[in-house]
Write a protein that holds these residues in place. Structure first.
Motif, PDB file in Angstrom:
ATOM      1  N   MET A   1      27.586 -21.262   1.487  1.00 41.72           N
ATOM      2  CA  MET A   1      26.993 -22.438   2.113  1.00 41.72           C
ATOM      3  C   MET A   1      27.895 -22.994   3.341  1.00 41.72           C
ATOM      4  O   MET A   1      28.985 -23.117   3.370  1.00 41.72           O
ATOM      5  CB  MET A   1      27.348 -23.809   0.936  1.00 41.72           C
ATOM      6  N   ASP A   2      26.891 -23.333   4.523  1.00 41.60           N
ATOM      7  CA  ASP A   2      27.450 -23.796   5.822  1.00 41.60           C
ATOM      8  C   ASP A   2      28.317 -25.264   5.438  1.00 41.60           C
ATOM      9  O   ASP A   2      27.879 -26.153   4.648  1.00 41.60           O
ATOM     10  CB  ASP A   2      26.557 -23.869   6.587  1.00 41.60           C
ATOM     11  N   SER A   3      29.235 -25.430   6.172  1.00 37.35           N
ATOM     12  CA  SER A   3      30.000 -26.860   6.028  1.00 37.35           C
ATOM     13  C   SER A   3      29.445 -27.634   7.032  1.00 37.35           C
ATOM     14  O   SER A   3      29.720 -27.885   8.001  1.00 37.35           O
ATOM     15  CB  SER A   3      31.445 -26.530   6.184  1.00 37.35           C
ATOM     16  N   LEU A   4      28.749 -28.779   6.383  1.00 39.91           N
ATOM     17  CA  LEU A   4      27.792 -29.954   6.975  1.00 39.91           C
ATOM     18  C   LEU A   4      29.218 -30.774   7.352  1.00 39.91           C
ATOM     19  O   LEU A   4      29.270 -31.296   8.720  1.00 39.91           O
ATOM     20  CB  LEU A   4      27.280 -30.748   6.301  1.00 39.91           C
ATOM     21  N   LYS A   5      30.187 -30.673   6.253  1.00 43.07           N
ATOM     22  CA  LYS A   5      31.242 -31.639   6.739  1.00 43.07           C
ATOM     23  C   LYS A   5      32.091 -31.463   8.058  1.00 43.07           C
ATOM     24  O   LYS A   5      32.529 -32.630   8.803  1.00 43.07           O
ATOM     25  CB  LYS A   5      32.204 -31.962   5.265  1.00 43.07           C
ATOM     26  N   THR A   6      32.515 -30.272   7.944  1.00 41.29           N
ATOM     27  CA  THR A   6      33.198 -29.722   9.199  1.00 41.29           C
ATOM     28  C   THR A   6      32.651 -29.956  10.362  1.00 41.29           C
ATOM     29  O   THR A   6      33.002 -30.426  11.510  1.00 41.29           O
ATOM     30  CB  THR A   6      33.394 -28.304   9.038  1.00 41.29           C
ATOM     31  N   GLU A  51      24.968 -34.148   1.169  1.00 40.95           N
ATOM     32  CA  GLU A  51      24.624 -32.884   0.686  1.00 40.95           C
ATOM     33  C   GLU A  51      23.363 -32.589  -0.356  1.00 40.95           C
ATOM     34  O   GLU A  51      22.536 -31.879  -0.365  1.00 40.95           O
ATOM     35  CB  GLU A  51      25.705 -32.036  -0.161  1.00 40.95           C
ATOM     36  N   GLY A  52      23.513 -33.832  -1.160  1.00 46.63           N
ATOM     37  CA  GLY A  52      22.389 -33.943  -1.908  1.00 46.63           C
ATOM     38  C   GLY A  52      22.356 -35.433  -2.358  1.00 46.63           C
ATOM     39  O   GLY A  52      22.926 -36.231  -2.185  1.00 46.63           O
ATOM     40  N   GLN A  53      20.979 -35.815  -2.815  1.00 42.42           N
ATOM     41  CA  GLN A  53      20.607 -37.190  -3.115  1.00 42.42           C
ATOM     42  C   GLN A  53      19.709 -37.194  -4.536  1.00 42.42           C
ATOM     43  O   GLN A  53      19.320 -36.352  -4.870  1.00 42.42           O
ATOM     44  CB  GLN A  53      19.462 -37.703  -1.995  1.00 42.42           C
ATOM     45  N   SER A  54      20.353 -38.457  -5.378  1.00 43.97           N
ATOM     46  CA  SER A  54      19.912 -38.466  -6.617  1.00 43.97           C
ATOM     47  C   SER A  54      18.697 -39.606  -6.409  1.00 43.97           C
ATOM     48  O   SER A  54      17.803 -39.325  -7.428  1.00 43.97           O
ATOM     49  CB  SER A  54      20.818 -39.101  -7.442  1.00 43.97           C
ATOM     50  N   GLY A  69      22.839 -28.835  -1.414  1.00 46.04           N
ATOM     51  CA  GLY A  69      23.000 -27.702  -0.440  1.00 46.04           C
ATOM     52  C   GLY A  69      21.794 -27.092  -0.006  1.00 46.04           C
ATOM     53  O   GLY A  69      21.832 -26.132   0.787  1.00 46.04           O
ATOM     54  N   GLN A  70      20.418 -27.462  -0.595  1.00 50.47           N
ATOM     55  CA  GLN A  70      19.636 -26.560  -0.225  1.00 50.47           C
ATOM     56  C   GLN A  70      18.793 -27.142   1.003  1.00 50.47           C
ATOM     57  O   GLN A  70      17.734 -26.866   1.277  1.00 50.47           O
ATOM     58  CB  GLN A  70      18.498 -26.406  -1.418  1.00 50.47           C
ATOM     59  N   GLY A  71      19.025 -28.601   1.165  1.00 40.33           N
ATOM     60  CA  GLY A  71      18.100 -29.283   2.336  1.00 40.33           C
ATOM     61  C   GLY A  71      18.876 -30.007   3.203  1.00 40.33           C
ATOM     62  O   GLY A  71      20.315 -30.068   2.938  1.00 40.33           O
ATOM     63  N   LEU A  72      18.296 -30.471   4.233  1.00 38.38           N
ATOM     64  CA  LEU A  72      19.201 -31.421   5.127  1.00 38.38           C
ATOM     65  C   LEU A  72      18.583 -32.664   4.926  1.00 38.38           C
ATOM     66  O   LEU A  72      17.343 -32.952   4.792  1.00 38.38           O
ATOM     67  CB  LEU A  72      18.908 -30.777   6.528  1.00 38.38           C
ATOM     68  N   TYR A  73      19.484 -33.771   4.629  1.00 34.47           N
ATOM     69  CA  TYR A  73      19.107 -34.851   4.317  1.00 34.47           C
ATOM     70  C   TYR A  73      20.000 -35.971   5.081  1.00 34.47           C
ATOM     71  O   TYR A  73      21.060 -36.272   5.029  1.00 34.47           O
ATOM     72  CB  TYR A  73      19.314 -35.326   2.740  1.00 34.47           C
ATOM     73  N   PHE A  74      19.448 -36.729   6.065  1.00 33.78           N
ATOM     74  CA  PHE A  74      20.284 -37.560   7.008  1.00 33.78           C
ATOM     75  C   PHE A  74      19.697 -38.658   7.322  1.00 33.78           C
ATOM     76  O   PHE A  74      18.348 -38.617   7.459  1.00 33.78           O
ATOM     77  CB  PHE A  74      20.936 -36.783   8.021  1.00 33.78           C
ATOM     78  N   PHE A 141      17.762 -53.894  12.937  1.00 39.38           N
ATOM     79  CA  PHE A 141      18.073 -52.252  13.057  1.00 39.38           C
ATOM     80  C   PHE A 141      17.009 -51.471  12.629  1.00 39.38           C
ATOM     81  O   PHE A 141      16.151 -51.955  11.916  1.00 39.38           O
ATOM     82  CB  PHE A 141      19.518 -51.918  12.516  1.00 39.38           C
ATOM     83  N   VAL A 142      17.033 -50.038  12.769  1.00 38.56           N
ATOM     84  CA  VAL A 142      16.070 -49.314  12.467  1.00 38.56           C
ATOM     85  C   VAL A 142      16.857 -48.025  11.794  1.00 38.56           C
ATOM     86  O   VAL A 142      18.050 -47.733  12.072  1.00 38.56           O
ATOM     87  CB  VAL A 142      15.501 -48.622  13.697  1.00 38.56           C
ATOM     88  N   ILE A 143      16.162 -47.544  10.763  1.00 41.90           N
ATOM     89  CA  ILE A 143      16.816 -46.294  10.103  1.00 41.90           C
ATOM     90  C   ILE A 143      15.597 -45.160  10.264  1.00 41.90           C
ATOM     91  O   ILE A 143      14.520 -45.678   9.684  1.00 41.90           O
ATOM     92  CB  ILE A 143      17.174 -46.551   8.700  1.00 41.90           C
ATOM     93  N   LEU A 144      16.424 -44.042  10.915  1.00 41.27           N
ATOM     94  CA  LEU A 144      15.325 -42.923  10.905  1.00 41.27           C
ATOM     95  C   LEU A 144      15.722 -41.973   9.907  1.00 41.27           C
ATOM     96  O   LEU A 144      16.982 -41.560   9.934  1.00 41.27           O
ATOM     97  CB  LEU A 144      15.433 -42.141  12.102  1.00 41.27           C
ATOM     98  N   GLY A 145      15.225 -41.653   8.741  1.00 42.63           N
ATOM     99  CA  GLY A 145      15.581 -40.798   7.693  1.00 42.63           C
ATOM    100  C   GLY A 145      14.924 -39.550   7.721  1.00 42.63           C
ATOM    101  O   GLY A 145      13.646 -39.466   7.867  1.00 42.63           O
ATOM    102  N   VAL A 146      15.545 -38.308   7.843  1.00 44.56           N
ATOM    103  CA  VAL A 146      14.960 -37.139   7.850  1.00 44.56           C
ATOM    104  C   VAL A 146      15.574 -36.356   6.709  1.00 44.56           C
ATOM    105  O   VAL A 146      16.546 -36.053   6.174  1.00 44.56           O
ATOM    106  CB  VAL A 146      15.456 -36.424   9.001  1.00 44.56           C
ATOM    107  N   GLY A 147      14.331 -35.552   6.094  1.00 45.19           N
ATOM    108  CA  GLY A 147      14.578 -34.812   5.080  1.00 45.19           C
ATOM    109  C   GLY A 147      13.919 -33.270   5.462  1.00 45.19           C
ATOM    110  O   GLY A 147      12.793 -33.417   5.956  1.00 45.19           O
ATOM    111  N   LEU A 148      14.643 -32.252   5.295  1.00 43.25           N
ATOM    112  CA  LEU A 148      13.922 -30.927   5.630  1.00 43.25           C
ATOM    113  C   LEU A 148      14.388 -29.955   4.659  1.00 43.25           C
ATOM    114  O   LEU A 148      15.521 -29.941   4.101  1.00 43.25           O
ATOM    115  CB  LEU A 148      14.615 -30.409   6.929  1.00 43.25           C
ATOM    116  N   ASN A 149      13.466 -29.433   3.989  1.00 44.14           N
ATOM    117  CA  ASN A 149      13.848 -28.042   2.905  1.00 44.14           C
ATOM    118  C   ASN A 149      14.348 -26.883   3.779  1.00 44.14           C
ATOM    119  O   ASN A 149      13.746 -26.361   4.551  1.00 44.14           O
ATOM    120  CB  ASN A 149      12.605 -27.793   2.208  1.00 44.14           C
ATOM    121  N   ILE A 150      15.448 -26.716   3.435  1.00 43.64           N
ATOM    122  CA  ILE A 150      16.137 -25.430   4.218  1.00 43.64           C
ATOM    123  C   ILE A 150      16.093 -24.181   3.449  1.00 43.64           C
ATOM    124  O   ILE A 150      15.503 -23.060   3.929  1.00 43.64           O
ATOM    125  CB  ILE A 150      17.701 -25.801   4.424  1.00 43.64           C
TER     126      ILE A 150
END
Ligand code: BTN
Length: 261
Positions: A1-6, A51-54, A69-74, A141-150
């Motif tokens: 798994m690539d390290s998002l944290k680093t 890394e994941g959202q409940s 770990g399977q998607g990008l959530y930010f 403020f504005v929040i731009l939330g992006v979810g991508l299935n990787i």
């Protein structure tokens, strides 16, 4: 798994505009976390990544499947220097930023389905959930939330999504690194935000019309309880969608859910 944290640790020097970031192995929703940070007056732009959202949230109260770990959530918390009524344009700008970023990885057939869906080969691969907090007519403020299935396989999606959703890896097999995708999207997104803050609204709308891949598409939509079908003609100056439902008859869509046919 690539390290998002680093990767995240290098972002403040990579993106001088970024004031702060938060990393979660697991959270309920990065949009909800970003809202809390906004309410606590955290300096913006602040990037929230998980890394994941409940309890990942989609548009119109839907759930966003967020397996670890399977998607990008930010989510990007922003205080953009634009009038509140232009905030919806940030959603369109984010869609374009995602498209441009993914083209760097060889994705050729992405359609930004107005207002917020990332669609490849007819499958939903991602989406944007924009939220705004205001006080009277003032944007706080504005929040731009992006979810991508990787990297999900078909069987990783719930049965009801298996025909309509897909991951980048399913459609473009290869080594997908979430940190690289995130970095490219952010680069494009900061440029888009800068353009909007510099009042380049017409340019954004023209680029969206030219690049989204959505113009000329046939869609169906429910508007005020009525089922409509038509061909996408373009955007109005506010970023609303213009749909031709009969020769010469144009209907304006504000934020409805559209379906490609
Ligand atoms: C949609 O297509 O309905 C929008 C989906 C947006 C999902 C993202 S995942 C990161 C951020 N946090 C959330 O709870 N939602 C957005």
């Amino acid at each position: 798994m690539d390290s998002l944290k680093t990767a995240l640790e290098a972002f403040p020097s990579r993106f001088p505009a970024l004031r702060d970031f938060r990393y979660f192995e697991q959270t309920d929703s990065t949009n909800r976390q970003a809202r809390q940070l906004g309410q606590a007056k955290t300096p913006a732009p602040c990037l929230v990544v998980a890394e994941g959202q409940s309890a990942g949230r989609g548009r119109l109260g839907r759930r966003w499947e967020s397996p670890p770990g399977q998607g990008l959530y930010f989510s990007l918390l922003l205080q953009p220097q634009i009038p509140a009524e232009r905030a919806p344009l940030l959603t369109l700008a984010t869609g374009l930023a995602i498209k441009r970023a993914l083209e760097n990885f060889g994705v050729k057939d992405l359609v930004v389905k107005w207002p917020n869906d990332i669609v490849i080969q007819g499958k939903k691969v991602g989406g944007v959930l924009s939220e705004m907090e205001t006080s009277g007519s003032q944007m706080l403020f504005v929040i731009l939330g992006v979810g991508l299935n990787i990297s999900q396989k078909k069987s990783d999606f719930p049965p009801e999504l298996q025909e309509t959703a897909a991951s980048l890896e399913q459609l473009y097999p290869g080594d997908w690194h979430r940190s690289e995708v995130l970095e490219k999207i952010l680069g494009e997104l900061f440029q888009e935000i800068e353009n909007l803050e510099a009042d380049k609204v017409d340019e954004l709308l023209k680029r969206w019309e030219g690049e989204s891949g959505f113009l000329g598409k046939k869609i169906k939509v429910e508007k005020s309880g009525q089922q409509l079908q038509g061909m996408v003609q373009g955007l109005d100056p506010e970023g609303h969608l213009l749909l031709e439902t009969a020769p010469g008859k144009i209907v304006t869509l504000i934020a409805e859910d559209t379906t490609l046919i």
